[in-house]
Design an enzyme around this catalytic site. Structure first.
Site, PDB file in Angstrom:
ATOM      1  N   PRO A  97       0.830  -1.312  -0.401  1.00  0.00           N
ATOM      2  CG  PRO A  97       0.016  -0.908   2.016  1.00  0.00           C
ATOM      3  CD  PRO A  97       0.850  -2.119   1.089  1.00  0.00           C
ATOM      4  CG  HIS A  98       1.866   2.635  -2.967  1.00  0.00           C
ATOM      5  ND1 HIS A  98       1.543   3.640  -3.731  1.00  0.00           N
ATOM      6  CD2 HIS A  98       2.467   1.617  -3.965  1.00  0.00           C
ATOM      7  CE1 HIS A  98       1.457   3.422  -5.223  1.00  0.00           C
ATOM      8  NE2 HIS A  98       2.325   2.206  -5.332  1.00  0.00           N
ATOM      9  N   GLY A  99       1.092   5.736  -1.092  1.00  0.00           N
ATOM     10  CA  GLY A  99      -0.050   6.788  -1.596  1.00  0.00           C
ATOM     11  C   GLY A  99      -0.628   6.429  -2.861  1.00  0.00           C
TER      12      GLY A  99
END
Lengths: 148, 605
Positions: free
Chosen positions: A60-62
């Site tokens: 997960p990342h932005g």
């Protein structure tokens, strides 16, 4: 950049992928890498396009927009031995994840570590080692092997 | 889908097509930066000496904006067109060289040369060296190669490109000079209008027309020469034509552009519209000619240079006896260029005009053509080696270019390198930054496949659902390898290298008919791997259409019945044998990917 011990959370038990992402995101917040807003951006990004990578890992990342919340580059690790499903309701298959890598990347500083993680995790039995690891040091050691 | 670049009919590159392509390229370097030009123009119009509200302090902005900001932005954009972010950066560095080469003229044209040229150099450099970079050194390589090459290019720009641009504008100026000497003033439009569109307007205006105009004005109190370049009529006509007969984006933005051009005097804003459709230069030339002719007819002139060339500045500088002539000339030139441009735009039904709507239409057509060749499902991609024939670059695309694509690119770069293929670069980017080019292979997540296809209709496309262990990677490598005719080795080694545990007899002892549940064991330090093994086995069972449930359980949670089949490692097997007597046990070397697992699936219900 290197993986830090306090960015690793072992033996977590969560029931939803959002919880898993929030754990990974909170590590990034506590590590001074991002501000709180980034976590929502991670959730949003995962809803938009899944960060499930196969082989039981998710990164997960932005979103692109979420980059404004990043203060410095960082990668966090959350181990979820019992697994958590990252699939959407309309996905046919379960997307079980046992290791979550939370990522906050500035100026591509994270790419080297990420590439190590990718090479390491492309073998599912390596992911199993990460999923079974009993200490943060073990995880760091495992991932460092790749570079050599 | 695999759009096969080689099978598409090659467009005849007639001169017209080439000019069109060139114009489109120039315009797409300027268009994204129009805002900066407007900012500069407004500062000029409002705060410069002779403006609406002169203010020497604020007016300091004008020169740096014109000489540095705008050319660097153009160079940056031009570089990005050729080679993404890396190209953009080096384009900006190279552009600064041209700027410093001659600080007296705004180096728009130099930037348009230097930006793409620098990016192209870096691209070639990367093609030669990027694949040789050791994993882990990518960042050092990326930064230092751009930095050093950028420095060299900036110096070359200063020493070579600047003089070339100067020579070019000098040529234009002397041509204008020659025409004036033979008193055919309207014909100067043939030189002036194209030169303006190439952003040489300041060079010509300030370099030759204004000095000569001042000379004339000193003698007779007015000069028509001030109007040759500053007349806003021709540009107005073209922008109005776009308002009515343009397409898509160009049409939508034209009214605003017309206002800024006509009242703000920022001529630069209409140049990209002409570059988009270079034939429109005819309209500008005819407009300029008729305007100049009208000015001469009325013997009209300006007292001094009108700068910027807005209708307001022009009228403010108009000599007392010339109002009628000036207004008539501006209107005539606007009318003429409007009529000619409208005719051109209306007649023009071709779709390759470079505007957004047309591009979209083109895309739809291409998509329609490729219907039936739907996006391939993960496992059934029929990759023809033929479609790989042109591939020289692989790009992983994801949403933000931050994580997933970087991982995929690392893996594939590794595989490509190990396969001994060294002429193909593997990079990653965000889908939004993809651009269509020949020889491209795009790998994306399935969710993004559609968007990637829209962005790069002529590339070979592969979509994966698993960035880490997709069989597609081996497929890609195998296809590339087949082409480079390297001695072939089995494409996929994963899974096959694991030897089958020599334990057929192990299976023979199992009573499969009684089994109601398959179990993996969570014990000691093996929690996560049991979860994973369970999931993998469930998946295998589901694919084979088998119904027996698969569960992970703690080692002390089992019922000691023979309807349990427990799959375990040797160590766990021993442990189980101590605790239980009736359960059936299969010992495997690797609970995740043992050949024996597949055998088990076959025998289970």
């Amino acid at each position: 950049m290197e993986l830090k011990k306090d960015m690793i959370l072992l033996n977590q038990d969560v029931t939803t992928r959002d919880q898993a992402i929030r754990l990974a995101g909170q590590l990034l917040v506590d590590g001074g890498c991002v501000d709180e807003g980034y976590i929502d951006s991670m959730i949003a990004r995962n809803e938009d396009v899944s960060t499930y990578m196969g082989n039981f890992i998710a990164i997960p990342h932005g979103t692109d927009e979420g980059k404004k919340h990043i203060k410095k580059t960082g990668i966090s690790v959350v181990q979820i031995p019992m697994g958590v499903d990252f699939s959407n309701d309309d996905d046919a298959n379960e997307q079980l994840v046992t290791v979550v890598f939370g990522i906050a990347g500035l100026n591509n500083e994270h790419l080297q570590l990420l590439s190590q993680i990718a090479l390491f995790c492309s073998d599912v039995s390596n992911v199993a080692k990460l999923a079974d690891a009993q200490s943060a040091d073990e995880i760091i050691d495992l991932l460092q092997e790749v570079g050599k | 889908m695999q759009a096969d670049t080689s099978s598409k009919p090659k467009k005849k590159s007639s001169l017209k097509a080439k000019v069109q392509k060139f114009g489109t390229a120039l315009s797409s370097m300027v268009m994204p930066n129009i805002a900066a030009i407007i900012a500069w123009g407004l500062v000029t119009a409002i705060f410069m000496e002779g403006g609406w509200a002169p203010n020497a302090t604020i007016a300091k902005l004008t020169s740096p904006m014109l000489h540095y900001l705008i050319p660097i932005l153009i160079g940056y954009t031009g570089g990005r067109m050729v080679y993404d972010e890396r190209g953009a950066l080096i384009g900006a560095i190279g552009t600064l060289g041209v700027i410093v080469g001659d600080l007296n003229i705004p180096e728009f044209l130099g930037a348009m040369i230097m930006g793409p040229l620098s990016a192209w150099c870096l691209k070639k450099f990367d093609q030669a060296f990027q694949s040789k970079v050791k994993s882990g050194f990518e960042m050092i390589y990326n930064n230092f190669s751009s930095g050093i090459l950028g420095l060299i290019l900036a110096i070359l720009g200063m020493l070579i490109v600047t003089p070339v641009v100067e020579w070019g504008s000098g040529l234009m100026s002397s041509a204008v000079d020659a025409i004036m000497k033979v008193h055919l003033l309207p014909l100067t439009a043939i030189i002036i209008e194209p030169a303006k569109v190439l952003f040489l307007n300041n060079a010509i205006g300030n370099g030759i027309l204004v000095p000569l105009g001042i000379e004339q004005a000193a003698k007779v109190g007015k000069s028509v020469l001030f109007l040759l370049e500053a007349n806003p009529g021709p540009g107005l006509g073209i922008l109005l034509a776009f308002c009515f007969f343009g397409k898509g984006d160009a049409k939508g933005s034209a009214p605003g552009a017309a206002i800024i051009h006509f009242f703000g005097g920022i001529h630069e804003i209409y140049f990209p519209y002409i570059l988009m459709k270079p034939i429109l230069i005819v309209a500008a030339i005819l407009g300029g000619m008729s305007g100049t002719f009208t000015f001469q007819l009325f013997n009209a002139g300006l007292k001094a240079a009108a700068s910027p060339g807005s209708i307001i500045a022009v009228l403010a500088m108009t000599a007392k006896d010339s109002y009628l002539g000036i207004i008539a000339g501006v209107l005539v030139s606007a009318a003429v260029s409007f009529l000619v441009a409208s005719f051109i735009l209306k007649r023009d039904k071709s779709t390759d005009s470079g505007d957004l709507a047309a591009k979209q239409k083109q895309m739809e057509q291409m998509k329609a053509e490729s219907k039936g060749k739907e996006m391939p499902s993960t496992d059934e991609v029929r990759t023809s080696i033929n479609s790989y024939a042109n591939v020289n670059k692989i790009i992983f695309a994801c949403d933000a270019g931050m994580g997933s694509s970087a991982m995929g690119a690392s893996l594939l770069r590794d595989k490509v390198k190990k396969a001994g293929i060294d002429n193909i670069s593997v990079t990653n980017t965000a889908v939004s930054r993809l651009k269509d080019e020949a020889g491209l292979l795009v790998v994306t997540q399935e969710e993004l496949a559609e968007r990637a296809l829209e962005k790069t209709p002529s590339a070979v496309h592969v979509s994966v659902d698993n960035f880490l262990s997709s069989p597609k990677y081996d497929e890609i490598v195998a296809n590339l390898k087949a082409l480079s005719q390297v001695t072939d080795t089995p494409a996929s080694e994963i899974g096959e290298s694991k030897k089958v545990a020599a334990s057929g007899d192990q299976l023979a002892k199992i009573d499969f008919s009684s089994i109601k549940e398959v179990n993996f064991i969570r014990h000691d330090q093996h929690q996560g791997s049991a979860t994973m093994a369970t999931s993998i086995f469930q998946d295998k069972m589901a694919k084979a259409g088998k119904k027996t449930p698969v569960k992970a359980v703690r080692i002390n949670e089992l019922d000691d019945e023979n309807d349990h089949l427990v799959i375990a490692t040797k160590a766990a097997g021993k442990n189980l044998a101590v605790r239980y007597s009736n359960i059936q046990i299969v010992v495997v070397k690797d609970i995740l990917q043992d050949k024996l697992l597949d055998e088990l699936v076959k025998k289970l219900n």
